[in-house]
Design a protein around this motif. Sequence first.
Motif, short mmCIF file in Angstrom:
data_model
loop_
_atom_site.label_atom_id
_atom_site.label_comp_id
_atom_site.label_asym_id
_atom_site.label_seq_id
_atom_site.Cartn_x
_atom_site.Cartn_y
_atom_site.Cartn_z
N THR A 175 0.83 -1.20 0.00
CA THR A 175 0.00 0.00 0.00
C THR A 175 0.86 1.25 0.00
O THR A 175 2.07 1.21 0.28
CB THR A 175 -0.93 0.02 1.23
OG1 THR A 175 -0.12 0.12 2.42
CG2 THR A 175 -1.79 -1.22 1.30
N LEU A 176 0.23 2.38 -0.28
CA LEU A 176 0.92 3.67 -0.22
C LEU A 176 1.45 3.91 1.18
O LEU A 176 2.58 4.39 1.35
CB LEU A 176 -0.05 4.78 -0.64
CG LEU A 176 0.45 6.22 -0.57
CD1 LEU A 176 1.69 6.42 -1.43
CD2 LEU A 176 -0.66 7.19 -1.00
N ASN A 183 4.61 1.83 1.90
CA ASN A 183 5.79 2.36 1.22
C ASN A 183 6.34 3.59 1.93
O ASN A 183 7.55 3.81 1.97
CB ASN A 183 5.47 2.69 -0.24
CG ASN A 183 5.63 1.49 -1.15
OD1 ASN A 183 6.73 1.21 -1.62
ND2 ASN A 183 4.55 0.76 -1.38
N LEU A 218 2.97 14.16 1.51
CA LEU A 218 2.50 13.96 0.13
C LEU A 218 1.96 15.25 -0.46
O LEU A 218 2.19 15.56 -1.64
CB LEU A 218 1.42 12.87 0.11
CG LEU A 218 1.86 11.44 0.42
CD1 LEU A 218 0.67 10.50 0.46
CD2 LEU A 218 2.87 10.95 -0.61
N LEU A 261 -2.83 11.05 -5.11
CA LEU A 261 -2.65 9.66 -4.68
C LEU A 261 -3.55 9.32 -3.50
O LEU A 261 -3.80 8.14 -3.23
CB LEU A 261 -1.19 9.39 -4.30
CG LEU A 261 -0.14 9.51 -5.41
CD1 LEU A 261 1.23 9.14 -4.88
CD2 LEU A 261 -0.51 8.65 -6.60
N LEU A 268 -4.45 6.32 1.70
CA LEU A 268 -3.20 5.66 2.03
C LEU A 268 -3.28 4.14 1.90
O LEU A 268 -2.25 3.46 1.94
CB LEU A 268 -2.77 6.03 3.46
CG LEU A 268 -2.35 7.49 3.66
CD1 LEU A 268 -2.19 7.80 5.15
CD2 LEU A 268 -1.04 7.78 2.93
N LEU A 314 -0.18 -0.07 -4.64
CA LEU A 314 0.66 0.53 -5.69
C LEU A 314 1.11 -0.47 -6.74
O LEU A 314 1.57 -0.06 -7.81
CB LEU A 314 1.88 1.20 -5.05
CG LEU A 314 1.56 2.31 -4.06
CD1 LEU A 314 2.84 2.99 -3.60
CD2 LEU A 314 0.61 3.34 -4.66
N GLY A 356 5.44 -0.28 -8.38
CA GLY A 356 4.71 0.97 -8.51
C GLY A 356 4.21 1.22 -9.90
O GLY A 356 4.23 2.36 -10.39
N LEU A 407 2.05 4.14 -10.91
CA LEU A 407 2.57 5.50 -10.76
C LEU A 407 3.44 5.86 -11.96
O LEU A 407 4.08 5.01 -12.57
CB LEU A 407 3.41 5.62 -9.49
CG LEU A 407 2.74 5.18 -8.17
CD1 LEU A 407 3.74 5.31 -7.03
CD2 LEU A 407 1.50 6.01 -7.90
N GLN A 414 6.87 8.26 -8.78
CA GLN A 414 7.74 7.33 -8.05
C GLN A 414 8.91 8.07 -7.42
O GLN A 414 9.28 7.82 -6.27
CB GLN A 414 8.25 6.24 -9.00
CG GLN A 414 7.18 5.29 -9.50
CD GLN A 414 7.75 4.19 -10.37
OE1 GLN A 414 8.92 3.85 -10.28
NE2 GLN A 414 6.92 3.63 -11.25
N LEU A 441 7.74 10.02 -4.46
CA LEU A 441 7.46 9.12 -3.34
C LEU A 441 8.75 8.74 -2.62
O LEU A 441 8.79 8.62 -1.39
CB LEU A 441 6.75 7.86 -3.85
CG LEU A 441 6.02 7.01 -2.81
CD1 LEU A 441 4.98 7.84 -2.05
CD2 LEU A 441 5.34 5.83 -3.48
#
Length: 575
Positions: free
Chosen positions: A429-430, A433, A450, A458, A464, A468, A472, A475, A480, A483
């Motif tokens: 998941t976001l 990460n 973010l 996102l 959240l 991904l 990713g 994205l 990326q 992030l």
Amino acid sequence: MRVLFPFLALYRRHAGQIALGMLLAIVTLLASIGLLSLSGWFLAGSALAGMAGLYSFNYMLPAAGVRGAAITRTAGRWAERVVSHDATFRVLQHLRIYTFQKILPLSPGALAGFRQAELLNRLVADVDTLDHLYLRVLSPLLSAFVVILVVTVGLSWLDASLALTLGAIMLAVLLIVPPLFYRAGKPVGEALTRLRADYRQHLATWLQGNAELTVYGAAARYRGQLDETERRWQQRQRQQANLAALAQGMLTLITGMAVTLILWLAAAGIGGDSHPGALIALFVFTTLAAFEALGPVAGAFQHLGQVIASAGRIADVIGRDPAVVFPAGGPAAGGDAALVLDAVGFRYPDQPLPAVAGVSLRINAGEHIAILGHTGSGKSTLLQLLTRAWDVDRGQILLNGQSLARWSEPALRAMMSVVPQRVHIFNATLRDNLLLGAAQADDARLAHILSLLGLDKLLENQGLDAWLGEGGRQLSGGEQRRLGIARALLHDAPLLLLDEPTEGLDAATERRVLDALHQLGRAKTLVIITHRLQGLDMMDRIYVMDRGGIAEQGSHATLMAEKGRYFRYHSPGGV
């Protein structure tokens, strides 16, 4: 065989579960033998008793025994599969973690001679092959040996000579057939392991470079090489299949000969009884069932060649000495971060020219600097030296007055946050990460970071919890990279090292990211490796690299006034 010893030692952690799996396998085999033996004796005894034995022959007890053996075999088989497969997966997990832990300190120095596809194949396919050691070698061999002992002892109550004859035949098969086919199958197993690795490496290269191969007219030739490797791989697979068929055929022949011999000997009398009757069927069916336990043994050692080859390939990697060794102790992490590079020089292995040549610079705590230069000027190599991915050949690098070689790895990693050119996004998941940078951060802090980096979209839909994907894939390249910057900012280390942090971003997003870096890194030491020119006027000092050395240094205004290399970069046609 010696190459397997380090991996066998890893099995100790799961010894209890492995032993339980083997015990269940033995119980299942014995129940299967009991079922067939008792059924054969029961049918033969019933036929001999006929109608006259309705009141004299005990039908109930043997029938109950048959049913009990059948239930035990079914339940034992299910339990053995559950326990053995669970143990195998746990061992495999342990092997992967162990191998990765051994490989990680070797990167990048000791792994420079390996291609990425080759390393991946050794970490995944070769480690997977090692699970054959338990399922196809150790468990069948031990189970067969115990079955031979139990059958021999059990039948000796009825006739010791017949029991010892059967036991001797089975033991001879166990001691002779597997080593015989191991020697025959070892070259094939080694070739299969090598060809599998070659094929996967060629396939990965062909897929990644297909556009270039097509443009330069080399696609057909490279595809031909791939097809040839596949042909040789399939040829070896056929050889292994032929060996497996030969082993099973030989075992079937030996089984038939053993059954004939036991039938002939039993017909002459069992335990002094010259008319044994149904006991003949008992011995014959026990022989048939017992040899079923030797079925997996016939082909067990064929897989040992592949296992040993895979173990050797893994040991070839993990047995290397790391190029960089960190001490156990050293300075404690914390406070500000100041860097000093004193006449630093570095040359990659087997390269004629140095990547970094005599670089000297001083970065005070809290300063924001940029290192500028064209591709190949040594910028990224300098960043790797700062993170101690490599050790310098000449000179020294000091962090807070202490040589990098004196810092322990945990302390050094706590002192710096790094964003490399290639940011890896995990299949999670976001939130997961982002938490790599700060495991204790709450959702509000994650969302704030973010937002500062322009990644608000996102958080739409699943927020959240958004998945991904592998690498990713959902994205863009710019997302990326941002992030990765968010993770570095969440890490909250006093030293920020960023390699091309704004590559692939449009001008507005690039300005937003740089503003966020300067805002959140106001009290931090910031080093940006770049060849882009936007935002350099915000830097305290700029270093221009060329051919591994520092060509110019100073503030934006100073360098522009000097009208040197940096000034030409800002001119039309510059970098």
